[in-house]
Design a protein around this motif. Structure first.
Motif, PDB file in Angstrom:
ATOM      1  N   VAL A  69       0.847  -1.190   0.000  1.00  0.00           N
ATOM      2  CA  VAL A  69       0.000   0.000   0.000  1.00  0.00           C
ATOM      3  C   VAL A  69       0.885   1.244   0.000  1.00  0.00           C
ATOM      4  CG1 VAL A  69      -1.846   1.250   1.177  1.00  0.00           C
ATOM      5  CG2 VAL A  69      -1.770  -1.250   1.294  1.00  0.00           C
ATOM      6  N   GLN A  70       0.689   2.100  -1.013  1.00  0.00           N
ATOM      7  CA  GLN A  70       1.477   3.316  -1.150  1.00  0.00           C
ATOM      8  C   GLN A  70       0.620   4.546  -0.851  1.00  0.00           C
ATOM      9  OE1 GLN A  70       4.067   3.160  -4.861  1.00  0.00           O
ATOM     10  NE2 GLN A  70       2.593   1.543  -5.322  1.00  0.00           N
ATOM     11  N   GLY A  71       1.264   5.586  -0.351  1.00  0.00           N
ATOM     12  CA  GLY A  71       0.530   6.808  -0.045  1.00  0.00           C
ATOM     13  C   GLY A  71       1.431   8.020  -0.055  1.00  0.00           C
ATOM     14  N   THR A  72       0.819   9.160   0.205  1.00  0.00           N
ATOM     15  CA  THR A  72       1.512  10.444   0.233  1.00  0.00           C
ATOM     16  C   THR A  72       1.207  11.128   1.552  1.00  0.00           C
ATOM     17  OG1 THR A  72       1.248  10.616  -2.174  1.00  0.00           O
ATOM     18  CG2 THR A  72       1.774  12.652  -0.984  1.00  0.00           C
ATOM     19  N   LEU A  73       2.146  11.914   2.036  1.00  0.00           N
ATOM     20  CA  LEU A  73       1.920  12.638   3.281  1.00  0.00           C
ATOM     21  C   LEU A  73       0.615  13.425   3.198  1.00  0.00           C
ATOM     22  CD1 LEU A  73       5.512  13.982   4.083  1.00  0.00           C
ATOM     23  CD2 LEU A  73       4.237  12.241   5.347  1.00  0.00           C
ATOM     24  N   GLY A  74      -0.215  13.272   4.208  1.00  0.00           N
ATOM     25  CA  GLY A  74      -1.510  13.940   4.216  1.00  0.00           C
ATOM     26  C   GLY A  74      -2.658  13.026   3.849  1.00  0.00           C
ATOM     27  N   ARG A 121      -5.283   9.973   4.123  1.00  0.00           N
ATOM     28  CA  ARG A 121      -5.916   9.266   5.234  1.00  0.00           C
ATOM     29  C   ARG A 121      -5.356   7.843   5.306  1.00  0.00           C
ATOM     30  NH1 ARG A 121     -12.326   9.810   5.396  1.00  0.00           N
ATOM     31  NH2 ARG A 121     -11.854   8.741   7.361  1.00  0.00           N
ATOM     32  N   PHE A 122      -5.296   7.301   6.528  1.00  0.00           N
ATOM     33  CA  PHE A 122      -4.783   5.946   6.682  1.00  0.00           C
ATOM     34  C   PHE A 122      -5.678   4.963   5.930  1.00  0.00           C
ATOM     35  CE2 PHE A 122      -4.217   1.844   8.789  1.00  0.00           C
ATOM     36  CZ  PHE A 122      -2.845   1.734   8.716  1.00  0.00           C
ATOM     37  N   PRO A 123      -5.095   4.095   5.089  1.00  0.00           N
ATOM     38  CA  PRO A 123      -5.875   3.216   4.208  1.00  0.00           C
ATOM     39  C   PRO A 123      -6.321   1.928   4.889  1.00  0.00           C
ATOM     40  CG  PRO A 123      -3.554   2.911   3.761  1.00  0.00           C
ATOM     41  CD  PRO A 123      -3.639   3.959   4.843  1.00  0.00           C
ATOM     42  N   GLY A 124      -7.043   2.046   5.963  1.00  0.00           N
ATOM     43  CA  GLY A 124      -7.423   0.865   6.733  1.00  0.00           C
ATOM     44  C   GLY A 124      -8.166  -0.180   5.935  1.00  0.00           C
ATOM     45  N   PRO A 149       4.016   7.080   5.010  1.00  0.00           N
ATOM     46  CA  PRO A 149       3.541   8.428   5.296  1.00  0.00           C
ATOM     47  C   PRO A 149       2.543   8.486   6.442  1.00  0.00           C
ATOM     48  CG  PRO A 149       2.356   7.553   3.421  1.00  0.00           C
ATOM     49  CD  PRO A 149       3.382   6.512   3.802  1.00  0.00           C
ATOM     50  N   TRP A 150       2.214   7.317   7.010  1.00  0.00           N
ATOM     51  CA  TRP A 150       1.185   7.262   8.047  1.00  0.00           C
ATOM     52  C   TRP A 150       1.758   6.850   9.402  1.00  0.00           C
ATOM     53  CZ3 TRP A 150       0.375   4.124   3.552  1.00  0.00           C
ATOM     54  CH2 TRP A 150      -0.454   4.712   2.579  1.00  0.00           C
ATOM     55  N   ILE A 151       1.144   7.354  10.460  1.00  0.00           N
ATOM     56  CA  ILE A 151       1.339   6.792  11.791  1.00  0.00           C
ATOM     57  C   ILE A 151       0.293   5.687  11.929  1.00  0.00           C
ATOM     58  CG2 ILE A 151       1.202   7.210  14.273  1.00  0.00           C
ATOM     59  CD1 ILE A 151       2.129  10.059  13.759  1.00  0.00           C
ATOM     60  N   VAL A 152       0.735   4.469  12.098  1.00  0.00           N
ATOM     61  CA  VAL A 152      -0.172   3.323  12.080  1.00  0.00           C
ATOM     62  C   VAL A 152      -0.982   3.278  13.383  1.00  0.00           C
ATOM     63  CG1 VAL A 152      -0.356   0.822  11.840  1.00  0.00           C
ATOM     64  CG2 VAL A 152       1.467   2.063  10.637  1.00  0.00           C
TER      65      VAL A 152
END
Length: 224
Positions: free
Chosen positions: A32-37, A39-42, A58-61
């Motif tokens: 799972v890839q993301g960018t700062l800002g 939402r967490f992809p739960g 980019p997430w705090i889990v």
């Protein structure tokens, strides 16, 4: 088959990390890839994975996601002397002789979990934030590779004797480091400039008479 979730950003180093995980884990991987800002992809994660792995995520889990995994580990681009944000910057500002990359267990509080393995290297005399980050990425990707191979082989993770040596650095501390005042000694100004100049990013600032001036930084793509 192991169920493995890997969380990364969308940059060149994370692309290599994700592709390496695909080679090692095949169909057992959820990347799972993301960018700062973001939402967490739960909803995108596999429920109760065997391993939850963060590589420059980019997430705090969230705590509940960490607890659902049998094991959750993070790859931190610094030695355990530099938890939190601005790791490269504070290393250069303090004149540390060594730096490194760390794999650690993830807990609810960022950069507080038990150390799995730390790899150190000597900081060069002419080191910049750009070169230090580049060298760290090389070392961290190597550490990541070796840990992934051990996981795929069913080996237990190492247990390092090292531990975090201080509380994590904060955004406020990094912002303060980027601020220069006219009454600072020449040596202090030089240390702050060295520790905060990075190509393509805002440089250190100085406020004179209510007007803010920004240090001119190279306008190009950085090495890392």
């Amino acid at each position: 088959m192991e169920k493995v979730v890997v969380l990364t950003k969308r940059d060149a180093w994370c692309q290599k990390a994700g592709q390496l995980a695909q080679i090692v884990f095949g169909e057992g991987l959820c990347w799972v890839q993301g960018t700062l800002g973001d939402r967490f992809p739960g909803q995108s994660l596999r429920p109760k994975p065997d391993y939850l792995i963060s590589f420059l995520s980019p997430w705090i889990v969230p705590k509940q996601v960490l607890e659902a995994a049998k094991m959750a580990i993070n790859f931190h681009p610094a030695s355990c002397d530099y938890p939190g944000i601005g790791c490269y910057n504070f290393c250069l500002y303090e004149g540390a002789p060594y730096y490194g990359a760390t794999c650690h267990h993830m807990v609810e509080k960022v950069d507080r979990g038990k150390i799995v393995e730390e790899r150190r290297f000597r900081v060069l005399e002419n080191e910049t934030v750009e070169t230090l980050k580049f060298r760290t990425m090389v070392v961290m990707l190597s550490l990541y590779h070796d840990i992934l191979i051990d996981i795929a082989a069913g080996k237990p993770l190492p247990e390092a004797s090292a531990s975090w040596s201080r509380r994590p650095f904060t955004r406020a501390q990094l912002d303060e480091l980027c601020s220069i005042s006219p009454d600072m000694a020449d040596e202090e100004i030089a240390r702050r400039v060295r520790a905060t100049v990075y190509p393509g990013r805002p440089g250190p600032t100085i406020n004179i008479g209510g007007t803010e001036f920004r240090y001119d930084v190279p306008n190009r793509e950085p090495l890392a």
